[in-house]
Design an enzyme around this catalytic site. Structure first.
Site: not given
Ligand code: NI
Length: 173
Positions: A100, A142-143
């Site tokens: 990330c 994830h986003e």
């Molecule tokens: Ni991220």
């Protein structure tokens, strides 16, 4: 072009639930989306969420094409997703390594739904609906977690599977 310094884990905005956006084209949304693309591409990210550039709104972008950080990943078309909603299709989970831009240098192994349907709006206000699996599904999950104040380490079941990317790449896992 505006490359924004991505906020890092520990910044309170990354822990907030982001607000919905009026899904109509606007100059503000256009500028935000430009900043997201510029920042994501400058850092070789696969995706970026608005809270990572300090804007607590439900907007994400993602794209995977010849990404040096993800050399083996399948292609994901460049997508802007406003007010996204994810529906898991089936119960099957798959573990995979994630990184990330808000946690530079680190990576961790995270279970995600293998197959999902997602919906949302483009920056032009058109509705988007897709059924995807594998890495594409992982990137979207994830986003979208960023919009609910979640970072991937909070999803790692075994903290042993979290570390510096250089070490994990060098030594395997
Ligand atoms: Ni991220």
């Amino acid at each position: 072009m505006a490359v924004i310094k991505a906020l890092r884990m520990g910044h309170p905005i990354l822990g907030q639930v982001a607000a919905s956006v009026d899904p109509l084209p606007s100059r503000e949304l256009e500028l935000l989306v430009d900043d997201l693309w510029d920042t994501m591409r400058a850092l070789d990210g696969a995706g970026l969420a608005a809270p990572q550039v300090g804007v607590s709104l439900r907007v994400v972008v993602f794209e995977v094409a010849d990404n040096p950080r993800y050399p083996d990943a399948e292609t994901v078309p460049p997508t802007v997703l406003v007010n996204p909603h994810i529906e898991p299709l089936g119960e099957r989970m798959e573990s995979g390594w994630e990184a990330c831009l808000s946690i530079p240098g680190m990576c961790g192994r995270v279970p995600r739904f293998q197959h999902i349907r997602y919906r949302g709006f483009s920056a032009e206000g058109e509705s988007i609906e897709r059924e995807v699996s594998g890495f594409h599904a992982r990137v979207v999950q994830h986003e979208c977690d960023h919009l609910n104040g979640l970072l991937y380490p909070q999803r790692i079941p075994e903290l042993r599977d979290f570390g510096f990317s250089e070490e994990i790449e060098a030594w395997g896992s």
